[in-house]
Enzyme design. Structure first.
Site, PDB file in Angstrom:
ATOM      1  CE1 TYR A   1     -19.299  51.241 -17.907  1.00  0.00           C
ATOM      2  CE2 TYR A   1     -19.577  51.902 -15.611  1.00  0.00           C
ATOM      3  CZ  TYR A   1     -18.764  51.458 -16.646  1.00  0.00           C
ATOM      4  OH  TYR A   1     -17.424  51.222 -16.412  1.00  0.00           O
TER       5      TYR A   1
ATOM      6  CE  LYS B   1     -17.778  47.871 -16.572  1.00  0.00           C
ATOM      7  NZ  LYS B   1     -16.658  47.034 -17.038  1.00  0.00           N
TER       8      LYS B   1
ATOM      9  CG  HIS C   1     -15.730  60.117 -16.223  1.00  0.00           C
ATOM     10  ND1 HIS C   1     -15.301  59.048 -16.969  1.00  0.00           N
ATOM     11  CD2 HIS C   1     -16.864  59.719 -15.613  1.00  0.00           C
ATOM     12  CE1 HIS C   1     -16.153  58.050 -16.807  1.00  0.00           C
ATOM     13  NE2 HIS C   1     -17.106  58.422 -15.994  1.00  0.00           N
TER      14      HIS C   1
ATOM     15  CB  SER D   1     -17.408  51.836 -12.450  1.00  0.00           C
ATOM     16  OG  SER D   1     -18.227  52.891 -12.046  1.00  0.00           O
ATOM     17  CB  SER D   2     -17.550  53.935  -7.417  1.00  0.00           C
ATOM     18  OG  SER D   2     -17.473  55.020  -8.305  1.00  0.00           O
ATOM     19  CB  CYS D   3     -21.662  54.211 -11.236  1.00  0.00           C
ATOM     20  SG  CYS D   3     -21.354  53.113 -12.599  1.00  0.00           S
TER      21      CYS D   3
HETATM   22  P1  GDP Z   1     -20.220  60.833 -12.382  1.00  0.00           P
HETATM   23  O1  GDP Z   1     -19.141  60.733 -11.342  1.00  0.00           O
HETATM   24  O2  GDP Z   1     -20.737  59.501 -12.832  1.00  0.00           O
HETATM   25  O3  GDP Z   1     -21.332  61.742 -11.943  1.00  0.00           O
HETATM   26  O4  GDP Z   1     -19.596  61.415 -13.717  1.00  0.00           O
HETATM   27  P2  GDP Z   1     -18.767  62.708 -14.162  1.00  0.00           P
HETATM   28  O5  GDP Z   1     -17.332  62.560 -13.867  1.00  0.00           O
HETATM   29  O6  GDP Z   1     -19.133  62.944 -15.599  1.00  0.00           O
HETATM   30  O7  GDP Z   1     -19.360  63.929 -13.327  1.00  0.00           O
HETATM   31  C1  GDP Z   1     -19.021  64.171 -11.989  1.00  0.00           C
HETATM   32  C2  GDP Z   1     -19.566  65.515 -11.525  1.00  0.00           C
HETATM   33  O8  GDP Z   1     -18.826  66.567 -12.164  1.00  0.00           O
HETATM   34  C3  GDP Z   1     -21.039  65.769 -11.881  1.00  0.00           C
HETATM   35  O9  GDP Z   1     -21.642  66.427 -10.788  1.00  0.00           O
HETATM   36  C4  GDP Z   1     -20.937  66.715 -13.074  1.00  0.00           C
HETATM   37  O10 GDP Z   1     -22.080  67.530 -13.228  1.00  0.00           O
HETATM   38  C5  GDP Z   1     -19.712  67.537 -12.676  1.00  0.00           C
HETATM   39  N1  GDP Z   1     -19.084  68.269 -13.786  1.00  0.00           N
HETATM   40  C6  GDP Z   1     -18.749  69.580 -13.776  1.00  0.00           C
HETATM   41  N2  GDP Z   1     -18.244  69.977 -14.947  1.00  0.00           N
HETATM   42  C7  GDP Z   1     -18.213  68.874 -15.756  1.00  0.00           C
HETATM   43  C8  GDP Z   1     -17.788  68.668 -17.087  1.00  0.00           C
HETATM   44  O11 GDP Z   1     -17.338  69.561 -17.800  1.00  0.00           O
HETATM   45  N3  GDP Z   1     -17.881  67.374 -17.562  1.00  0.00           N
HETATM   46  C9  GDP Z   1     -18.377  66.361 -16.788  1.00  0.00           C
HETATM   47  N4  GDP Z   1     -18.443  65.130 -17.314  1.00  0.00           N
HETATM   48  N5  GDP Z   1     -18.818  66.555 -15.523  1.00  0.00           N
HETATM   49  C10 GDP Z   1     -18.741  67.794 -15.010  1.00  0.00           C
END
Ligand code: GDP
Length: 322
Positions: free
Chosen positions: A136, A140, A179, A107-109
Site C-alpha cells: 500500500y 501511495k 483499522h 497516508s502516514s504509512c
Molecule cells: P496501523 O496503524 O497501520 O498499524 O493499522 P491499525 O489501525 O490496523 O492498527 C494499529 C494498532 O492497533 C496495531 O498495533 C494493532 O495491533 C492495534 N490493534 C489493537 N486491536 C486492534 C483491532 O481490533 N483491529 C486493528 N486493526 N488493530 C488493532
C-alpha cells in the site's frame, strides 16, 4: 470560484464523503461524483472517457483500496495493483484533460518504519518501510511521485497530502479489515450489549498512534487546496504535506478512552499473536500549523461522534475503494 467543477473520486468512502460534505457546505455547486458501479477507476479507458466528457477543473483523489494492519498484510497484491491503477489513471487523465489543480491523498504509512519521530515530510524514502503495509505504501509513494513528476515535466498543479490515522462517519467497521479505532468501537459496543466480560485487543497495547477526526481532515484538505500550489512543495524540497493533530497516545490509552465513551466496564485481553505494526506513528505537522491550520475536534469528542454514527448506521460500511 465556487462554480468550479470539482471531481471527488471516492466520495462514498470515509475520506471522500467528508471532503464532499466540506465542499458542499462551502457552497460549491458543481461537484461531480461517480460510484464504483458507474465508473471502475481501475479501467484506464473508462477513466479517460469520464475525464474527456466531464473535464473537471479540480480533482480530489480520495479513492483507494484501504484497510487495517491485517487486510494490508493479506491482500498485498490487490493493495499494490488497485492503488497503482486508480491513481495512475486519474492523475494522467487529469493532466490530459487539463485539470487546473489536483489533490492526492496518501497516508502516514509512506514513511519509513524506523524514521525519527515525529515524521517530517523530508523523511520520505530515507529507509525501508514497515513490512505489513509495504505494498500500500509503495503505491501511495508512487502517487506522490506522479504528482511531483507531472509538475516537473508538465507544470501541472498537482499536490499531495498525507493524513495520519483517520476515523469518523462511513469508516469501515468490519473487524477483519478495519483499522484499530472502528474495530475497538465495535468490539466494545458488542461486548457491552452482550454483557461480555472481556474484550480482545490485538498486539501489546504499546504502539503509539495519532488520530484525526475525518471532518477535520476534510477541512485541512480544503485549506490546502486554497492555499498551497505545486511550487510551494516541490521547489522547497518536499513532495507532500502532513495532516494530523501532532499528538499521539498508546493503543492501551486509546482503549481506555473508547471503553469510557462506549460504557464498557469489563476486562481487556491483549492478543500478542497479532502484529503491533510500526512502534510509533506521529506526524510532524509544523508546516500546516505554520500555515495557520489546526484541528478542532478533540479525541474524546471525535470518538463520541464516531460512536454515535456507528449506532445509527450499524450494518452499513464505508467503502474506501468507491
Ligand atoms: P496501523 O496503524 O497501520 O498499524 O493499522 P491499525 O489501525 O490496523 O492498527 C494499529 C494498532 O492497533 C496495531 O498495533 C494493532 O495491533 C492495534 N490493534 C489493537 N486491536 C486492534 C483491532 O481490533 N483491529 C486493528 N486493526 N488493530 C488493532
Amino acid at each position: 470560484m465556487k462554480d468550479k467543477k470539482i471531481y471527488i473520486a471516492g466520495h462514498r468512502g470515509m475520506v471522500g464523503s467528508a471532503i464532499h460534505r466540506k465542499y458542499a457546505s462551502e457552497g460549491y455547486t458543481n461537484i461531480v461524483t461517480r460510484t464504483s458501479g458507474e465508473l471502475n477507476l481501475i479501467r484506464q479507458d473508462k477513466v479517460e472517457e469520464f475525464f474527456e466528457k466531464e473535464r473537471p477543473q479540480y480533482v480530489v483523489v480520495a479513492a483507494a483500496k484501504v484497510g487495517g494492519i491485517l487486510a494490508n498484510s493479506i491482500y498485498r497484491a490487490q493493495f499494490l495493483y488497485e492503488n497503482l491503477m486508480i491513481e495512475s489513471n486519474i492523475i494522467h487523465a487529469a493532466y490530459k484533460y487539463g485539470a487546473e489543480k489536483l489533490l492526492f491523498l496518501g497516508s502516514s504509512c509512506i514513511y519509513p518504519k524506523l524514521a525519527p519521530q515525529p515524521l517530517k515530510e523530508e523523511y520520505l524514502l530515507t529507509s525501508p518501510l514497515e513490512e505489513t503495509n509495504e505494498p500500500y505504501a509503495i503505491a501511495k509513494i508512487a502517487g506522490i511521485k506522479l504528482c511531483e513528476s507531472y509538475y516537473r515535466q508538465y507544470g501541472s498543479n498537482f499536490i499531495s497530502v498525507m493524513p495520519t490515522n483517520l476515523y469518523g462517519p462511513f469508516d469501515n467497521y468490519d473487524l477483519k479489515t478495519s483499522h484499530v479505532m472502528p474495530a475497538l468501537i465495535r468490539k466494545f459496543h458488542e461486548a457491552k450489549v452482550n454483557n461480555k466480560e472481556e474484550v480482545e485487543v490485538w498486539g501489546t497495547g504499546t504502539p503509539l498512534r495519532e488520530f484525526l477526526y475525518v471532518d477535520d481532515l476534510a477541512d485541512a484538505c480544503y485549506y490546502v487546496m486554497q492555499q498551497v500550489n505545486a511550487p510551494d512543495l516541490y521547489e522547497k524540497g518536499i513532495s507532500q504535506i502532513n495532516i494530523g493533530t501532532g499528538e499521539d497516545l498508546t493503543i492501551a490509552e486509546l482503549v481506555t478512552i473508547i471503553a469510557d465513551v462506549v460504557g464498557f466496564e469489563g476486562k481487556i485481553k491483549y492478543d500478542t499473536s497479532k502484529p503491533d505494526g510500526t512502534p510509533r506513528k506521529l506526524m510532524d505537522i509544523s508546516r500546516l500549523h505554520d500555515m495557520g491550520w489546526h484541528h478542532t475536534t478533540g479525541l474524546k469528542e471525535g470518538i463520541g461522534k464516531a460512536y454515535e454514527w456507528f449506532l445509527g448506521n450499524q450494518g452499513k460500511r464505508g467503502k474506501g475503494e468507491e
